[in-house]
Design an enzyme around this catalytic site. Structure first.
Site, PDB file in Angstrom:
ATOM      1  N   CYS A 113       0.813  -1.224   0.000  1.00  0.00           N
ATOM      2  CA  CYS A 113       0.000   0.000   0.000  1.00  0.00           C
ATOM      3  C   CYS A 113       0.842   1.268   0.000  1.00  0.00           C
ATOM      4  CB  CYS A 113      -0.942   0.001   1.195  1.00  0.00           C
ATOM      5  SG  CYS A 113      -2.020  -1.421   1.174  1.00  0.00           S
ATOM      6  N   HIS A 254      -3.364   6.764   2.697  1.00  0.00           N
ATOM      7  CA  HIS A 254      -3.775   5.497   2.102  1.00  0.00           C
ATOM      8  C   HIS A 254      -5.123   5.111   2.706  1.00  0.00           C
ATOM      9  CE1 HIS A 254      -4.178   1.428   0.960  1.00  0.00           C
ATOM     10  NE2 HIS A 254      -3.884   0.942   2.151  1.00  0.00           N
ATOM     11  N   ASN A 284     -10.135  -0.680  -0.007  1.00  0.00           N
ATOM     12  CA  ASN A 284      -8.684  -0.554  -0.004  1.00  0.00           C
ATOM     13  C   ASN A 284      -8.154  -0.997  -1.367  1.00  0.00           C
ATOM     14  OD1 ASN A 284      -5.927  -0.874   0.345  1.00  0.00           O
ATOM     15  ND2 ASN A 284      -6.091  -1.850   2.356  1.00  0.00           N
TER      16      ASN A 284
END
Ligand code: ACO
Length: 331
Positions: A113, A254, A284
Site C-alpha cells: 500500500c 492510504h 482498499n
C-alpha cells in the site's frame, strides 16, 4: 533540477461490489463492514481486464492533464502487488506496450500500500539526478485476483482500481516536491502476506488447497501498528520541514480503514475539510488508493495550483511512507 507533481488521473472498473453482495458470499453484514471499516462499496475489474489495463487508462488521463503524449515520457514506474504476470514481464512493461511506447525504462516496484509513495520517491530521485525529465508513476491493482472470497476477514476490504501521476522536471523550487520519507520493517513480514506461490513455497497442489496464493492478514495487529506508524511518520515529516499541520491543504492518506484515517487525523488535529476520504466508495485499493483519492479531489475542483498535499501510507512488509507535495500543473 527539482521534481514537480504535474498531474493526476485514475480509472475505476465498472462493476460495483456492495456490502449486501458480500453478505451473500461470506458470513458478514453491512453493519459489521461499515462499523469496522467505513467501506460501503468497492469496484471489481472484469475477468479479461488485467492490472495493466486499469493502469493504462489512469495513465492516459494523467498524460492528457499534463498536456503530454505518451512518447514524451522518459520512464514508467508501476507500483503493484497484483501484477499481470507472476515474475515477468513487469506490469510497467505491459503499460508501456499498451501506451505504444518503447525504448524507455519501465519497471515495477513492490511496496504494497506504500507503493505510490515509494514510486514518487524514485521518480523524484531520477529527476533530481538529471537522469529523467518526465516520469509516469502508476499505482494499479486488480486485488480481486489475489483476494480469497471465502475469507471474510479480508474479502470485504479490498477493491480494484488505478491511479497515475506525471512527475516532471522544473527549475522552479516553488513547484518542487518538498520532502518524502519512505521506510520499512521486515520483522512484520507475516502480518500481511501471500504465503504461497513464491520461491519460499512454490505453487503446488498444497498451496492451492491452502489458498496460499491469496492475501492473508493479521488485521487487528496490523491496525495497531498502522495507526502508530502513520501518525509518527507524518508528525516527523512535518516537524522536519517546519510545517504546521494547519498549513496542509489536503491530507491524503492510504485508504485502508476509516477508523485508521480518523485516528491519524485526530492525532494531527486536522480539520475534517483537510482530510480526503474515499474508502467508503473504493475500499482498499493498495498502491492505487492515494492517486485515486487525489483524482477525486481534482475532479471535484478542490485541488488547486500550489495546494500543499500531505501523503501518508502504510502496508505489507511492513512498509510506510509520507510526502509533502505541492500540486504544480505545468499549464
Ligand atoms: N464480518 C463479520 N465479522 C467479521 C468479519 C467480517 N467481514 N471479519 C472478521 N470478523 C470477526 C472476527 O472473526 C472477530 O470475531 P471474534 O471476536 O468472534 O473472534 C471479530 O469480527 C473481530 O475481528 P477483528 O479482526 O478483531 O476486527 P477489527 O476490529 O480489528 O477489524 C479489520 C478488522 C477491519 C481488518 C481491521 O483490523 C483493519 O482495518 N486492519 C488494518 C488493515 C490495514 O491497515 N492494512 C494495511 C494496508 S493493506 C495492504 O498493504 C495490502
Amino acid at each position: 533540477m527539482y521534481a514537480a507533481f504535474r498531474s493526476v488521473g485514475s480509472y475505476v472498473p465498472k462493476n460495483v461490489l456492495t456490502n449486501e453482495d458480500l453478505e451473500k458470499i461470506v458470513d458478514t453484514s453491512d453493519e459489521w463492514i461499515t462499523k469496522r471499516t467505513g467501506i460501503k462499496t468497492r469496484y471489481i475489474a472484469d475477468k479479461e481486464e488485467s492490472t495493466s489495463d486499469l493502469g493504462v487508462e489512469a495513465a492516459k488521463v494523467a498524460l492528457k492533464r499534463a498536456s503530454l503524449r505518451a512518447e514524451d515520457i522518459n520512464m514508467i514506474i508501476c507500483a503493484t502487488i497484483s501484477p499481470d504476470y507472476f515474475c515477468m514481464p513487469s506490469t510497467a512493461c505491459m503499460i508501456a506496450k499498451k501506451l505504444g511506447v518503447s525504448n524507455i525504462p519501465a519497471f515495477d516496484i513492490s511496496a504494497a500500500c506504500s507503493g505510490f509513495i515509494y514510486a514518487l520517491a524514485m521518480a523524484r530521485s531520477f529527476i533530481e539526478s538529471n537522469m529523467s525529465k518526465n516520469i509516469l508513476i502508476i499505482g494499479a491493482e486488480k486485488l480481486s485476483a489475489i483476494v480469497d472470497y471465502s475469507d471474510r476477514t479480508t474479502c470485504v476490504l479490498f477493491g480494484d482500481g488505478a491511479g497515475a501521476a506525471v512527475i516532471g522536471a522544473t527549475k522552479n523550487k516553488e513547484e518542487a516536491i518538498v520532502d518524502i520519507n519512505i521506510s520499512s520493517d521486515g520483522n512484520y513480514y507475516d502480518y500481511l502476506i501471500t504465503p504461497g506461490c513464491g520461491s519460499n513455497k512454490p505453487c503446488s497442489e498444497e498451496t492451492l488447497e491452502e489458498h496460499a496464493c491469496f492475501m492473508k492478514m493479521k488485521g487487528n495487529e496490523t491496525f495497531k501498528v498502522a495507526v502508530k506508524t502513520l501518525t509518527n511518520d507524518v508528525i516527523e515529516i512535518l516537524e522536519k520541514n517546519g510545517i504546521e499541520s494547519e498549513k496542509i491543504d489536503h491530507f491524503i492518506p492510504h485508504q485502508a480503514n476509516y477508523r485508521i484515517l480518523n485516528a491519524v487525523a485526530q492525532a494531527l488535529k486536522l480539520k475534517e475539510s483537510q482530510v480526503v476520504i474515499t474508502v467508503s466508495k473504493y475500499g482498499n485499493t493498495s498502491s492505487a488508493s492515494i492517486p485515486m483519492a487525489m483524482n477525486d479531489l481534482y475532479e471535484e475542483g478542490k485541488l488547486k495550483v500550489g495546494d500543499l498535499m500531505l501523503l501518508d501510507a502504510f502496508g505489507g512488509g511492513f512498509t510506510w511512507g509520507s510526502a509533502i507535495v505541492p500540486f504544480s500543473p505545468s499549464n
